[in-house]
Design an enzyme around this catalytic site. Structure first.
Site, PDB file in Angstrom:
ATOM      1  CG  ASP A 133      -1.878   1.146   1.235  1.00 58.08           C
ATOM      2  OD1 ASP A 133      -2.895   1.028   0.528  1.00 58.08           O
ATOM      3  OD2 ASP A 133      -1.623   2.167   1.908  1.00 58.08           O
ATOM      4  CE1 TYR A 160       0.113   7.613   2.692  1.00 56.97           C
ATOM      5  CE2 TYR A 160       0.530   5.352   2.069  1.00 56.97           C
ATOM      6  CZ  TYR A 160      -0.282   6.299   2.628  1.00 56.97           C
ATOM      7  OH  TYR A 160      -1.509   5.913   3.124  1.00 56.97           O
ATOM      8  CE  LYS A 199      -3.949   4.423   0.337  1.00 58.79           C
ATOM      9  NZ  LYS A 199      -2.537   4.337   0.727  1.00 58.79           N
ATOM     10  CG  HIS A 217      -4.840   9.309  -0.007  1.00 64.01           C
ATOM     11  ND1 HIS A 217      -3.480   9.347  -0.132  1.00 64.01           N
ATOM     12  CD2 HIS A 217      -5.081   8.856   1.244  1.00 64.01           C
ATOM     13  CE1 HIS A 217      -2.922   8.940   1.001  1.00 64.01           C
ATOM     14  NE2 HIS A 217      -3.867   8.636   1.860  1.00 64.01           N
TER      15      HIS A 217
HETATM   16  N1  NAP Z   1      -5.902   5.904   3.375  1.00 63.52           N
HETATM   17  C1  NAP Z   1      -5.482   6.657   4.366  1.00 63.52           C
HETATM   18  O1  NAP Z   1      -5.927   7.804   4.546  1.00 63.52           O
HETATM   19  C2  NAP Z   1      -4.451   6.130   5.301  1.00 63.52           C
HETATM   20  C3  NAP Z   1      -4.160   6.802   6.502  1.00 63.52           C
HETATM   21  C4  NAP Z   1      -3.198   6.252   7.355  1.00 63.52           C
HETATM   22  C5  NAP Z   1      -2.554   5.065   7.018  1.00 63.52           C
HETATM   23  N2  NAP Z   1      -2.837   4.438   5.819  1.00 63.52           N
HETATM   24  C6  NAP Z   1      -2.172   3.156   5.418  1.00 63.52           C
HETATM   25  O2  NAP Z   1      -2.285   2.232   6.477  1.00 63.52           O
HETATM   26  C7  NAP Z   1      -0.977   1.737   6.811  1.00 63.52           C
HETATM   27  C8  NAP Z   1      -0.896   1.317   8.260  1.00 63.52           C
HETATM   28  O3  NAP Z   1      -1.242   2.395   9.109  1.00 63.52           O
HETATM   29  P1  NAP Z   1      -0.205   3.122  10.096  1.00 63.52           P
HETATM   30  O4  NAP Z   1       1.157   2.927   9.559  1.00 63.52           O
HETATM   31  O5  NAP Z   1      -0.708   4.483  10.305  1.00 63.52           O
HETATM   32  O6  NAP Z   1      -0.431   2.377  11.489  1.00 63.52           O
HETATM   33  P2  NAP Z   1      -0.347   0.872  12.045  1.00 63.52           P
HETATM   34  O7  NAP Z   1      -0.020  -0.071  10.956  1.00 63.52           O
HETATM   35  O8  NAP Z   1      -1.583   0.653  12.836  1.00 63.52           O
HETATM   36  O9  NAP Z   1       0.844   1.002  13.074  1.00 63.52           O
HETATM   37  C9  NAP Z   1       2.171   1.147  12.678  1.00 63.52           C
HETATM   38  C10 NAP Z   1       3.032   1.326  13.924  1.00 63.52           C
HETATM   39  O10 NAP Z   1       2.921   0.166  14.751  1.00 63.52           O
HETATM   40  C11 NAP Z   1       4.201  -0.412  14.956  1.00 63.52           C
HETATM   41  N3  NAP Z   1       3.991  -1.877  14.877  1.00 63.52           N
HETATM   42  C12 NAP Z   1       3.754  -2.601  13.766  1.00 63.52           C
HETATM   43  N4  NAP Z   1       3.567  -3.892  14.086  1.00 63.52           N
HETATM   44  C13 NAP Z   1       3.714  -3.986  15.427  1.00 63.52           C
HETATM   45  C14 NAP Z   1       3.650  -5.065  16.339  1.00 63.52           C
HETATM   46  N5  NAP Z   1       3.385  -6.307  15.940  1.00 63.52           N
HETATM   47  N6  NAP Z   1       3.835  -4.783  17.663  1.00 63.52           N
HETATM   48  C15 NAP Z   1       4.094  -3.522  18.081  1.00 63.52           C
HETATM   49  N7  NAP Z   1       4.159  -2.472  17.268  1.00 63.52           N
HETATM   50  C16 NAP Z   1       3.974  -2.701  15.941  1.00 63.52           C
HETATM   51  C17 NAP Z   1       5.092   0.118  13.865  1.00 63.52           C
HETATM   52  O11 NAP Z   1       6.416   0.246  14.355  1.00 63.52           O
HETATM   53  P3  NAP Z   1       7.749  -0.174  13.518  1.00 63.52           P
HETATM   54  O12 NAP Z   1       7.565   0.288  12.097  1.00 63.52           O
HETATM   55  O13 NAP Z   1       8.810   0.566  14.238  1.00 63.52           O
HETATM   56  O14 NAP Z   1       7.877  -1.664  13.638  1.00 63.52           O
HETATM   57  C18 NAP Z   1       4.495   1.492  13.607  1.00 63.52           C
HETATM   58  O15 NAP Z   1       4.993   2.436  14.525  1.00 63.52           O
HETATM   59  C19 NAP Z   1      -0.079   2.931   6.454  1.00 63.52           C
HETATM   60  O16 NAP Z   1       1.280   2.575   6.409  1.00 63.52           O
HETATM   61  C20 NAP Z   1      -0.673   3.335   5.143  1.00 63.52           C
HETATM   62  O17 NAP Z   1      -0.243   2.447   4.123  1.00 63.52           O
HETATM   63  C21 NAP Z   1      -3.774   4.951   4.976  1.00 63.52           C
END
Ligand code: NAP
Length: 278
Positions: free
Chosen positions: A45, A50, A75, A108
């Protein structure tokens, strides 16, 4: 690792878990996506905003995994919503990624204040006809946004990628998606910096099944039929986040985790009716 797949309303399918890349840039992005592919992720994704499409493309090119096994999502940002801009934006994404097609392309944010998302949707439908995009979807759409683009084009988005985690479980949108035949893709599926790892329903289930709190939350996502896209720059966590098919939460455990939902549960107040993201 054999990841189950969801069938989309256009007949294509996607792995039930993907890899998020927001916040990963430069060499860190190449390294994280490379290790995600090695660890078994087959859905990536990214997004124009990004600023890592080139790095995602580089990791794909250098991977031993055949291109056709990797589903690549990007997106269209708010500033590219007019029809011609959306077409150009998509071609530029493909150029940066070094790919001849995207497997899934999303709007997006709806940015309803600009009132152009329905034009963007028409562009996506045309890009699909041209073969530049395999499946078309949206992100952060409400029921009203979804119904408008469906009414205007007769084409239902395959996916709506929305904020969804235990503090913001969005059961109403899940019901809308079920009614319309749209897959719910969960962004910030763990809850990012507010991950509820120490909340009793999560921590106790983790203890009970001998898994981590992160695995419990991803399992909660999957048992609702959601497609989570956790991001991790840490290879061991990448593996952990895919290893969620060996245990099952009970109905009571599922309900207790959903019960963590709260009215102010959004991560940054991104209400799609008012949030503008260009
Ligand atoms: N469409 C939209 O508007 C939108 C908005 C926000 C996000 N997104 C997409 O959704 C994806 C995921 O969301 P996100 O990155 O915001 O949040 P997330 O995936 O909920 O959380 C990521 C965070 O959690 C940590 N983490 C990951 N796995 C873990 C585990 N098993 N145990 C403990 N900590 C863990 C990661 O740390 P480390 O990396 O240090 O391991 C990072 O700091 C984004 O990367 C993006 O592709 C889309």
């Amino acid at each position: 690792m054999d990841i189950p797949r969801y069938t989309l309303n256009d007949g294509h399918d996607l792995p039930a878990i993907g890899f998020g890349t927001a916040g990963l840039r430069g060499d860190d992005a190449v390294a994280a996506v490379t290790s995600a592919l090695e660890n078994g992720y087959r859905l990536l994704d990214t997004a124009v905003n990004y600023e890592n499409e080139a790095e995602v493309g580089e990791a794909i090119r250098h991977s031993a995994v055949p291109r056709e096994e990797i589903m690549v999502t990007s997106k269209i940002p708010g500033r590219h919503h007019a029809y011609d801009d959306a077409i150009r934006s998509t071609k530029e994404s493909l150029e940066r990624l070094g790919l001849d097609h995207l497997d899934l392309h999303l709007i997006h944010w709806p940015n309803p204040g600009r009132d152009l998302y329905h034009e963007t949707w028409r562009a996506l439908v045309d890009l699909r006809k041209e073969g530049l995009v395999r499946s078309v979807g949206v992100s952060n759409f409400t029921e009203a946004h979804l119904r408008r683009v469906i009414d205007e084009t007769g084409v239902t988005p395959a996916v709506n990628q929305i904020e969804l985690h235990p503090y913001w479980p969005q059961p109403e949108m899940q019901q809308v998606h079920d009614d319309l035949g749209v897959v719910t893709e969960s962004w910030s599926p763990l809850g990012k910096r507010q991950a509820p790892f120490t909340e009793p329903p999560v921590a106790e289930a983790a203890e009970r099944y001998g898994v981590t709190p992160g695995q419990v939350i991803l399992r909660w996502q999957l048992q609702q039929g959601n497609l989570p896209i956790p991001k991790s720059a840490t290879p061991s966590r990448q593996r952990e986040n895919l290893d969620v098919f060996g245990f099952e939460l009970s109905d009571d455990e599922m309900a207790a985790i959903s019960g963590l939902g709260r009215p102010d549960g959004r991560l940054f107040g991104g209400d799609p009716d008012t949030h503008e993201e260009m």
